[in-house]
Design a protein around this motif. Structure first.
Motif, PDB file in Angstrom:
ATOM      1  N   THR A  81       0.815  -1.186   0.086  1.00 28.13           N
ATOM      2  CA  THR A  81      -0.030  -0.074  -0.028  1.00 28.13           C
ATOM      3  C   THR A  81       0.809   1.227   0.058  1.00 28.13           C
ATOM      4  O   THR A  81       0.475   2.229   0.304  1.00 28.13           O
ATOM      5  CB  THR A  81      -1.069   0.057   1.242  1.00 28.13           C
ATOM      6  OG1 THR A  81      -0.179  -0.117   2.488  1.00 28.13           O
ATOM      7  CG2 THR A  81      -1.755  -1.160   1.017  1.00 28.13           C
ATOM      8  N   HIS A  82       2.033   1.094  -0.400  1.00 34.19           N
ATOM      9  CA  HIS A  82       3.006   2.220  -0.505  1.00 34.19           C
ATOM     10  C   HIS A  82       2.506   3.327  -1.572  1.00 34.19           C
ATOM     11  O   HIS A  82       2.204   2.688  -2.604  1.00 34.19           O
ATOM     12  CB  HIS A  82       4.472   1.936  -0.819  1.00 34.19           C
ATOM     13  CG  HIS A  82       5.126   3.017  -1.251  1.00 34.19           C
ATOM     14  ND1 HIS A  82       5.709   3.921  -0.210  1.00 34.19           N
ATOM     15  CD2 HIS A  82       5.847   3.390  -2.150  1.00 34.19           C
ATOM     16  CE1 HIS A  82       6.443   4.829  -0.799  1.00 34.19           C
ATOM     17  NE2 HIS A  82       6.626   4.372  -2.023  1.00 34.19           N
ATOM     18  N   MET A  83       2.335   4.581  -1.213  1.00 33.02           N
ATOM     19  CA  MET A  83       1.703   5.469  -2.052  1.00 33.02           C
ATOM     20  C   MET A  83       2.711   6.329  -2.736  1.00 33.02           C
ATOM     21  O   MET A  83       3.649   6.670  -2.055  1.00 33.02           O
ATOM     22  CB  MET A  83       0.697   6.437  -1.385  1.00 33.02           C
ATOM     23  CG  MET A  83      -0.699   5.545  -0.840  1.00 33.02           C
ATOM     24  SD  MET A  83      -1.706   4.888  -2.171  1.00 33.02           S
ATOM     25  CE  MET A  83      -2.179   6.423  -2.826  1.00 33.02           C
ATOM     26  N   TRP A  84       2.365   6.715  -3.960  1.00 37.99           N
ATOM     27  CA  TRP A  84       3.282   7.697  -4.853  1.00 37.99           C
ATOM     28  C   TRP A  84       2.372   8.420  -5.516  1.00 37.99           C
ATOM     29  O   TRP A  84       1.283   8.033  -5.978  1.00 37.99           O
ATOM     30  CB  TRP A  84       4.549   7.243  -5.261  1.00 37.99           C
ATOM     31  CG  TRP A  84       4.283   5.781  -5.879  1.00 37.99           C
ATOM     32  CD1 TRP A  84       4.308   4.526  -5.726  1.00 37.99           C
ATOM     33  CD2 TRP A  84       3.558   5.547  -7.287  1.00 37.99           C
ATOM     34  NE1 TRP A  84       3.668   3.793  -6.640  1.00 37.99           N
ATOM     35  CE2 TRP A  84       3.593   4.242  -7.550  1.00 37.99           C
ATOM     36  CE3 TRP A  84       3.818   6.454  -8.539  1.00 37.99           C
ATOM     37  CZ2 TRP A  84       3.310   3.845  -8.936  1.00 37.99           C
ATOM     38  CZ3 TRP A  84       3.341   6.221  -9.663  1.00 37.99           C
ATOM     39  CH2 TRP A  84       3.011   4.729 -10.087  1.00 37.99           C
ATOM     40  N   THR A 137       0.750  -4.278 -16.988  1.00 34.90           N
ATOM     41  CA  THR A 137       0.258  -4.213 -15.584  1.00 34.90           C
ATOM     42  C   THR A 137       0.827  -5.066 -14.802  1.00 34.90           C
ATOM     43  O   THR A 137       0.784  -5.140 -13.417  1.00 34.90           O
ATOM     44  CB  THR A 137      -1.084  -4.422 -15.602  1.00 34.90           C
ATOM     45  OG1 THR A 137      -1.778  -5.185 -16.328  1.00 34.90           O
ATOM     46  CG2 THR A 137      -1.928  -2.870 -15.777  1.00 34.90           C
ATOM     47  N   ILE A 138       2.129  -5.718 -15.205  1.00 30.79           N
ATOM     48  CA  ILE A 138       2.799  -6.585 -14.278  1.00 30.79           C
ATOM     49  C   ILE A 138       3.511  -5.611 -13.378  1.00 30.79           C
ATOM     50  O   ILE A 138       4.283  -6.155 -12.643  1.00 30.79           O
ATOM     51  CB  ILE A 138       3.432  -7.541 -14.980  1.00 30.79           C
ATOM     52  CG1 ILE A 138       2.988  -8.282 -15.859  1.00 30.79           C
ATOM     53  CG2 ILE A 138       4.202  -8.668 -14.166  1.00 30.79           C
ATOM     54  CD1 ILE A 138       1.486  -8.833 -15.785  1.00 30.79           C
ATOM     55  N   TYR A 139       3.850  -4.598 -14.025  1.00 27.20           N
ATOM     56  CA  TYR A 139       4.447  -3.416 -13.260  1.00 27.20           C
ATOM     57  C   TYR A 139       3.786  -2.828 -11.880  1.00 27.20           C
ATOM     58  O   TYR A 139       4.121  -2.206 -11.342  1.00 27.20           O
ATOM     59  CB  TYR A 139       4.893  -2.237 -14.070  1.00 27.20           C
ATOM     60  CG  TYR A 139       5.958  -2.393 -15.049  1.00 27.20           C
ATOM     61  CD1 TYR A 139       7.031  -3.384 -14.623  1.00 27.20           C
ATOM     62  CD2 TYR A 139       5.885  -1.640 -16.274  1.00 27.20           C
ATOM     63  CE1 TYR A 139       8.246  -3.503 -15.582  1.00 27.20           C
ATOM     64  CE2 TYR A 139       7.278  -2.030 -17.177  1.00 27.20           C
ATOM     65  CZ  TYR A 139       8.113  -2.834 -16.899  1.00 27.20           C
ATOM     66  OH  TYR A 139       9.073  -2.761 -17.541  1.00 27.20           O
ATOM     67  N   CYS A 140       2.559  -3.569 -11.675  1.00 26.93           N
ATOM     68  CA  CYS A 140       1.842  -3.152 -10.492  1.00 26.93           C
ATOM     69  C   CYS A 140       1.595  -4.576  -9.625  1.00 26.93           C
ATOM     70  O   CYS A 140       0.774  -4.548  -8.610  1.00 26.93           O
ATOM     71  CB  CYS A 140       0.397  -2.628 -10.819  1.00 26.93           C
ATOM     72  SG  CYS A 140      -0.934  -3.431 -11.233  1.00 26.93           S
ATOM     73  N   LEU A 147      -0.442  -3.145  -6.923  1.00 26.69           N
ATOM     74  CA  LEU A 147      -0.230  -2.478  -5.912  1.00 26.69           C
ATOM     75  C   LEU A 147      -1.004  -1.064  -5.865  1.00 26.69           C
ATOM     76  O   LEU A 147      -1.393  -0.564  -6.767  1.00 26.69           O
ATOM     77  CB  LEU A 147       1.361  -2.124  -6.010  1.00 26.69           C
ATOM     78  CG  LEU A 147       2.025  -3.381  -5.844  1.00 26.69           C
ATOM     79  CD1 LEU A 147       3.682  -3.023  -6.324  1.00 26.69           C
ATOM     80  CD2 LEU A 147       2.137  -3.944  -4.222  1.00 26.69           C
ATOM     81  N   LYS A 148      -1.242  -0.742  -4.454  1.00 27.02           N
ATOM     82  CA  LYS A 148      -1.910   0.552  -4.390  1.00 27.02           C
ATOM     83  C   LYS A 148      -1.467   1.716  -5.181  1.00 27.02           C
ATOM     84  O   LYS A 148      -2.256   2.519  -5.632  1.00 27.02           O
ATOM     85  CB  LYS A 148      -2.156   0.731  -2.834  1.00 27.02           C
ATOM     86  CG  LYS A 148      -3.056   1.822  -2.630  1.00 27.02           C
ATOM     87  CD  LYS A 148      -3.255   2.015  -1.004  1.00 27.02           C
ATOM     88  CE  LYS A 148      -4.367   2.984  -0.666  1.00 27.02           C
ATOM     89  NZ  LYS A 148      -4.394   3.341   0.859  1.00 27.02           N
ATOM     90  N   ARG A 202     -10.020   1.011  -7.827  1.00 28.49           N
ATOM     91  CA  ARG A 202      -8.899   0.722  -7.548  1.00 28.49           C
ATOM     92  C   ARG A 202      -8.563  -0.022  -6.244  1.00 28.49           C
ATOM     93  O   ARG A 202      -9.485  -0.409  -5.578  1.00 28.49           O
ATOM     94  CB  ARG A 202      -8.374   2.312  -7.191  1.00 28.49           C
ATOM     95  CG  ARG A 202      -9.207   2.995  -5.981  1.00 28.49           C
ATOM     96  CD  ARG A 202      -8.848   4.504  -5.718  1.00 28.49           C
ATOM     97  NE  ARG A 202      -9.527   5.062  -4.862  1.00 28.49           N
ATOM     98  CZ  ARG A 202      -9.772   6.383  -4.776  1.00 28.49           C
ATOM     99  NH1 ARG A 202      -9.395   7.163  -5.485  1.00 28.49           N
ATOM    100  NH2 ARG A 202     -10.341   6.956  -3.559  1.00 28.49           N
ATOM    101  N   SER A 203      -7.381  -0.355  -6.126  1.00 29.34           N
ATOM    102  CA  SER A 203      -7.333  -1.530  -5.272  1.00 29.34           C
ATOM    103  C   SER A 203      -7.036  -0.759  -3.503  1.00 29.34           C
ATOM    104  O   SER A 203      -6.786   0.226  -3.730  1.00 29.34           O
ATOM    105  CB  SER A 203      -5.911  -2.150  -5.618  1.00 29.34           C
ATOM    106  OG  SER A 203      -4.777  -1.279  -5.403  1.00 29.34           O
ATOM    107  N   TYR A 204      -7.181  -1.771  -2.725  1.00 30.63           N
ATOM    108  CA  TYR A 204      -7.254  -1.420  -1.395  1.00 30.63           C
ATOM    109  C   TYR A 204      -8.060  -0.214  -1.016  1.00 30.63           C
ATOM    110  O   TYR A 204      -7.459   0.706  -0.213  1.00 30.63           O
ATOM    111  CB  TYR A 204      -5.805  -1.251  -0.926  1.00 30.63           C
ATOM    112  CG  TYR A 204      -4.880  -2.331  -0.930  1.00 30.63           C
ATOM    113  CD1 TYR A 204      -4.733  -3.420  -0.176  1.00 30.63           C
ATOM    114  CD2 TYR A 204      -4.016  -2.740  -2.293  1.00 30.63           C
ATOM    115  CE1 TYR A 204      -3.909  -4.373  -0.216  1.00 30.63           C
ATOM    116  CE2 TYR A 204      -3.422  -3.887  -2.289  1.00 30.63           C
ATOM    117  CZ  TYR A 204      -3.392  -4.756  -1.417  1.00 30.63           C
ATOM    118  OH  TYR A 204      -2.670  -5.873  -1.539  1.00 30.63           O
TER     119      TYR A 204
END
Length: 565
Positions: free
Chosen positions: A102-105, A331-334, A383-384, A553-555
């Motif tokens: 859940t790291h945000m950027w 999207t494997i980059y997520c 990933l979030k 969107r995830s999470y």
């Protein structure tokens, strides 16, 4: 395979043991790293642990750990996550953090959004074209008729993840403890709706049927995943061989039909492993070998200028019709199991930045865009940070993005994007998510045909009709005959939708929450059989199904806060 393992270890009856195993394993690995142990010593420790807890077949325990050891040790050496944070990320109530997931950027998205246009109405008597959507084919060349289809019964934790295979001997030809065990559910010749992938002959049956039935296809989209779920046996050479074989099959059955592919997580070796260029030791660990295979495969159908971005980030742009840009997005980059991302999650290979540039270009030219990709960004597999940024990109370019097509989940489902800044939570977009051709897990094989408005000036390039076809492999096995591929349902007719606008999909999701009959039909289509048909009686089960539709969107389950008992 990793997704299934995560699901099983999070079952309430398994969590305590799973948490103990995970924490013990991560503690042990980090202690060995601190002692400057070799990678092989770390792997041996984990193999012994896997065998001790009977997590998988001995062959799988050994090979899965040796497949992932280089990547995982490399990331653990460079990350600052504690065992609690790592285990808490993948096992509920284990540890205190899901920080890696859940790291945000943030990414810079240009302003100047044009006034929002209503969802376009498709005019009558205008040209349309036909598109085949295939996803998650997952052919198993080691499928063996008569072997155990319900192999979870052979594991104390129920974690055996790949059935319909002969486990009576190990890789050295020696007998295993499976040699004389009774077979509870024997695998049939045409596939099984269990944790089994697709026999090659069933894939070929589908190709023959589709090529004979739909001679007017304009193009085919494949949203990833050709390999079987035996990620412990993946090798670069095997992936290259399988990709070449798949290319030849499509050239044989559809010689004059373009095929547009998006890369899947099971194309990685190890599974999901696609390091971005910012990764230390990229020349050694990067996926350039894989992107070269993809480039060679896709060169049959996409122009030379698109191949440069394939080789860099496994994404590309083509223009299949006047006024339509198709973007294949990696999207494997997520992916939560692309462990290389935990060293630096921020926009791997500037892929979202590249996507924004393409959308700005299309907005200026008045083009419409179709996005094809593997992992739906609302799925928690994504990933979030990546997912939330993508959500904002779709919102900014909602006028330009006409349709989005995904796979990965294996299920027949859809996802709606809601504007949470709007007091009425305006639905502004949605994802088509295709059912899988594989039977993994507990499914019947399926594919989808779209009729799309387009090919003329002013076309909407939105889907006019969508029909899902499937085959009942249980019936085919009983009759000992080739599967019958039949129309399962017409989306608009069955759900009585006035159109395929985001509002219509949002209205349908609300009905699925309140109307038990409709919800049970949705679950039946979801699996293409009667698996989990008692879900409607359980609040948590029903909530999960409907909330997954509403999570663009995830999470983020704030989209589902109105789903009350």
């Amino acid at each position: 395979m990793l997704r299934y393992a995560k699901k099983v270890i999070n079952e309430p009856e398994n969590r305590k043991m799973s948490c103990f195993f995970c924490t013990f394993a991560v503690d042990g690995v980090q202690a060995l790293i601190a002692q400057n142990s070799t990678d092989d010593e770390v792997a041996a420790f984990l193999v012994n642990l896997c065998d001790l807890f009977d997590v998988e077949q001995p062959h799988v325990c050994k090979n899965i750990i040796y497949a992932f050891k280089d990547e995982v040790v490399f990331v653990l050496e460079r990350s600052v996550f504690t065992p609690d944070e790592i285990c808490g990320a993948f096992i509920a109530n284990c540890g205190h953090s899901d920080k890696p997931l859940t790291h945000m950027w943030n990414i810079s998205i240009p302003g100047g959004k044009p006034p929002i246009r209503p969802w376009p109405k498709i005019p009558d008597n205008k040209p349309t074209f036909k598109v085949l959507h295939l996803s998650d084919i997952h052919i198993d060349h080691q499928y063996v008729v008569g072997t155990e289809a319900y192999c979870q019964l052979d594991s104390a934790l129920g974690t055996y993840a790949m059935c319909c295979r002969d486990y009576s001997q190990d890789s050295m030809g020696r007998p295993t403890n499976m040699k004389d065990k009774p077979i509870y559910v024997p695998a049939g010749p045409w596939g099984m709706p269990y944790l089994c992938d697709l026999p090659y002959q069933t894939f070929e049956s589908a190709m023959k049927h589709i090529s004979k039935t739909f001679k007017d296809l304009d193009y085919i989209i494949i949203t990833g995943d050709f390999e079987a779920h035996d990620s412990w046996d993946y090798t670069e050479d095997l992936t290259r061989e399988n990709m070449n074989n798949m290319t030849n099959v499509f050239l044989e059955y559809f010689p004059n039909v373009p095929v547009y592919v998006s890369i899947g997580n099971h194309e990685g070796v190890p599974q999901d492993a696609m390091a971005p260029h910012t990764m230390p030791e990229y020349d050694k660990r990067g996926p350039q070998w894989l992107y070269k295979i993809m480039s060679d495969m896709w060169a049959h159908w996409i122009p030379q200028e698109a191949l440069d971005t394939v080789q860099y980030r496994a994404s590309y742009v083509v223009r299949p019709k006047p006024g339509l840009k198709l973007i294949s997005l990696n999207t494997i980059y997520c992916s939560e199991f692309n462990f290389y991302l935990y060293v630096n999650e921020v926009d791997p290979d500037a892929t979202l930045e590249w996507l924004i540039e393409e959308l700005v270009d299309s907005e200026k030219k008045g083009e419409l865009v179709h996005i094809i990709s593997h992992i739906p960004p609302g799925d928690n597999y994504c990933l979030k940070g990546w997912s939330w940024n993508f959500f904002e990109i779709v919102k900014r370019f909602e006028n330009t993005i006409a349709q989005m097509f995904y796979g990965h989940t294996h299920y027949d489902q859809f996802m709606v994007y809601y504007d949470m800044d709007d007091p009425n939570r305006r639905p502004f977009h949605f994802n088509w998510i295709s059912p899988s051709l594989t039977t993994y897990d507990f499914l019947n094989p399926a594919y989808r045909i779209y009729e799309i408005d387009g090919g003329y000036e002013g076309a909407t390039y939105t889907v006019k009709s969508a029909q899902t076809y499937f085959a009942n492999v249980t019936e085919a096995n009983l009759k000992n005959k080739e599967p019958e591929w039949v129309l399962e349902y017409d989306t608009k007719e069955h759900w009585q939708l006035p159109d395929f606008s985001p509002q219509s999909w949002a209205d349908l999701s609300d009905k699925l929450w309140t109307n038990t009959t409709m919800f049970r039909e949705y679950v039946k289509f979801f699996y293409r059989n009667h698996y989990n048909n008692e879900c409607y009686t359980d609040y948590k089960c029903r909530y999960t199904f409907v909330c997954d539709i509403k999570k663009g969107r995830s999470y983020d389950e704030s989209f589902c806060d109105h789903l009350k008992r």
